[in-house]
Scaffold this motif. Structure first.
Motif, mmCIF file in Angstrom:
data_model
loop_
_atom_site.group_PDB
_atom_site.id
_atom_site.type_symbol
_atom_site.label_atom_id
_atom_site.label_comp_id
_atom_site.label_asym_id
_atom_site.label_seq_id
_atom_site.Cartn_x
_atom_site.Cartn_y
_atom_site.Cartn_z
ATOM 1 N N ARG A 126 0.834 -1.208 0.000
ATOM 2 C CA ARG A 126 0.000 0.000 0.000
ATOM 3 C C ARG A 126 0.865 1.254 0.000
ATOM 4 O O ARG A 126 0.576 2.222 -0.700
ATOM 5 C CB ARG A 126 -0.915 0.005 1.222
ATOM 6 C CG ARG A 126 -2.131 -0.867 1.022
ATOM 7 C CD ARG A 126 -3.081 -0.723 2.205
ATOM 8 N NE ARG A 126 -4.396 -1.225 1.859
ATOM 9 C CZ ARG A 126 -4.718 -2.508 1.803
ATOM 10 N NH1 ARG A 126 -3.805 -3.437 2.045
ATOM 11 N NH2 ARG A 126 -5.943 -2.872 1.483
ATOM 12 N N GLU A 142 -5.900 -1.017 7.245
ATOM 13 C CA GLU A 142 -6.455 -1.888 6.198
ATOM 14 C C GLU A 142 -5.633 -3.175 6.092
ATOM 15 O O GLU A 142 -6.178 -4.283 6.028
ATOM 16 C CB GLU A 142 -6.429 -1.180 4.836
ATOM 17 C CG GLU A 142 -7.522 -0.130 4.676
ATOM 18 C CD GLU A 142 -7.247 0.827 3.498
ATOM 19 O OE1 GLU A 142 -7.833 1.913 3.493
ATOM 20 O OE2 GLU A 142 -6.438 0.464 2.611
ATOM 21 N N ASN A 145 -6.382 -5.305 9.122
ATOM 22 C CA ASN A 145 -7.696 -5.948 9.078
ATOM 23 C C ASN A 145 -7.744 -7.117 8.105
ATOM 24 O O ASN A 145 -8.472 -8.077 8.312
ATOM 25 C CB ASN A 145 -8.781 -4.924 8.704
ATOM 26 C CG ASN A 145 -8.991 -3.911 9.806
ATOM 27 O OD1 ASN A 145 -8.647 -4.171 10.968
ATOM 28 N ND2 ASN A 145 -9.513 -2.744 9.466
ATOM 29 N N GLU A 146 -6.943 -7.018 7.060
ATOM 30 C CA GLU A 146 -6.930 -8.107 6.064
ATOM 31 C C GLU A 146 -6.063 -9.288 6.488
ATOM 32 O O GLU A 146 -6.005 -10.295 5.792
ATOM 33 C CB GLU A 146 -6.365 -7.576 4.740
ATOM 34 C CG GLU A 146 -7.373 -6.814 3.927
ATOM 35 C CD GLU A 146 -6.746 -6.252 2.649
ATOM 36 O OE1 GLU A 146 -5.792 -6.855 2.122
ATOM 37 O OE2 GLU A 146 -7.221 -5.198 2.208
#
Ligand code: 1PX
Length: 216
Positions: A126, A142, A145-146
């Protein structure tokens, strides 16, 4: 004149290079270098501030467990992750279904770092593809969480989520990485990512083949 290690300017490039060193030609993962890579990451995280210390404490603790194995009289079995898995499984040194006699097995300890490596992979990707106005805290959560969050209870997820807010913005984050101007950071990440992904995948396959991905 030799410069003490602590005085050297820290560059994330060197840390990510360490991960490159841990993979041998026949795709064995060398534990000593793997652990050295994690040490560097923890050092980097510590430089971001004390809100992250509960995370780095846990990482340091796990790194130490693996180092202890490496330095023990059975250390020769811990040279690579492959030999570690073989040795611990052959000698019934792993709690396979519930926590019990071997809370410090190399297999379960490394699995925790391995899951965190997936977070790192997602976060760095990212970062690599981010733009000036991207938020590091959003990229970090993010990625979390993944990946890693799925293995954490609510209270840890909550604490991690709070810590992410304290991350410096993208420009400052790139500065602390000490790799150069943003274009150089992006290029460095482009070089480093495939290696990190490969280390992750080799470990993931090894753990999957041996049914170790859910070790308690
Ligand atoms: C740069 C921002 C850093 C964000 C780090 C994201 C990961 C968040 C992890 C939160 C872990 C909280 C601490 C507790 C964990 C343990 O409960 C849990 C389970 O262990 P147990 O089965 O023995 O009980 N442990 C774990 O999952 C292992 C966590 C290891 C985390 C290592 C994180 C190192 C991060 C290095 C940052 C480097 C960033 C570089 C980017 C350019």
């Amino acid at each position: 004149m030799a410069v003490a290690l602590e005085d050297q300017k820290f560059s994330l490039q060197e840390v990510l290079d360490t991960f490159k060193l841990c993979l041998s030609e026949n795709k064995e993962v060398h534990l000593e270098q793997y652990v050295a890579g994690w040490r560097g990451l923890v050092r980097f995280m510590n430089s971001l501030g004390s809100v992250f210390s509960f995370i780095s404490k846990d990482a340091v603790n796990k790194i130490q467990i693996l180092v202890n194995h490496l330095n023990s009289e059975t250390g020769a079995h811990y040279v690579t992750i492959q030999s570690m898995v073989r040795y611990e499984l052959d000698n019934q040194l792993v709690d396979l279904t519930k926590r019990g006699s071997f809370p410090e097995s190399g297999c379960r300890t490394l699995l925790r770092l391995h899951r965190a490596l997936r977070w790192l992979e997602l976060f760095l990707e990212r970062l690599r593809t981010s733009t000036e106005d991207s938020k590091t805290s959003a990229m970090c959560s993010e990625a979390y969480n993944e990946s890693l969050s799925q293995h954490h209870p609510w209270i840890i997820r909550k604490a991690a989520g709070t810590a992410f807010w304290a991350l410096p913005g993208r420009a400052q984050f790139f500065d602390v990485m000490n790799v150069g101007v943003p274009d150089q950071v992006v290029a460095m990440l482009g070089d480093a990512m495939p290696l990190i992904s490969e280390v992750y995948q080799v470990t993931e396959d090894l753990y999957a083949q041996n049914n170790l991905l859910e070790l308690p």
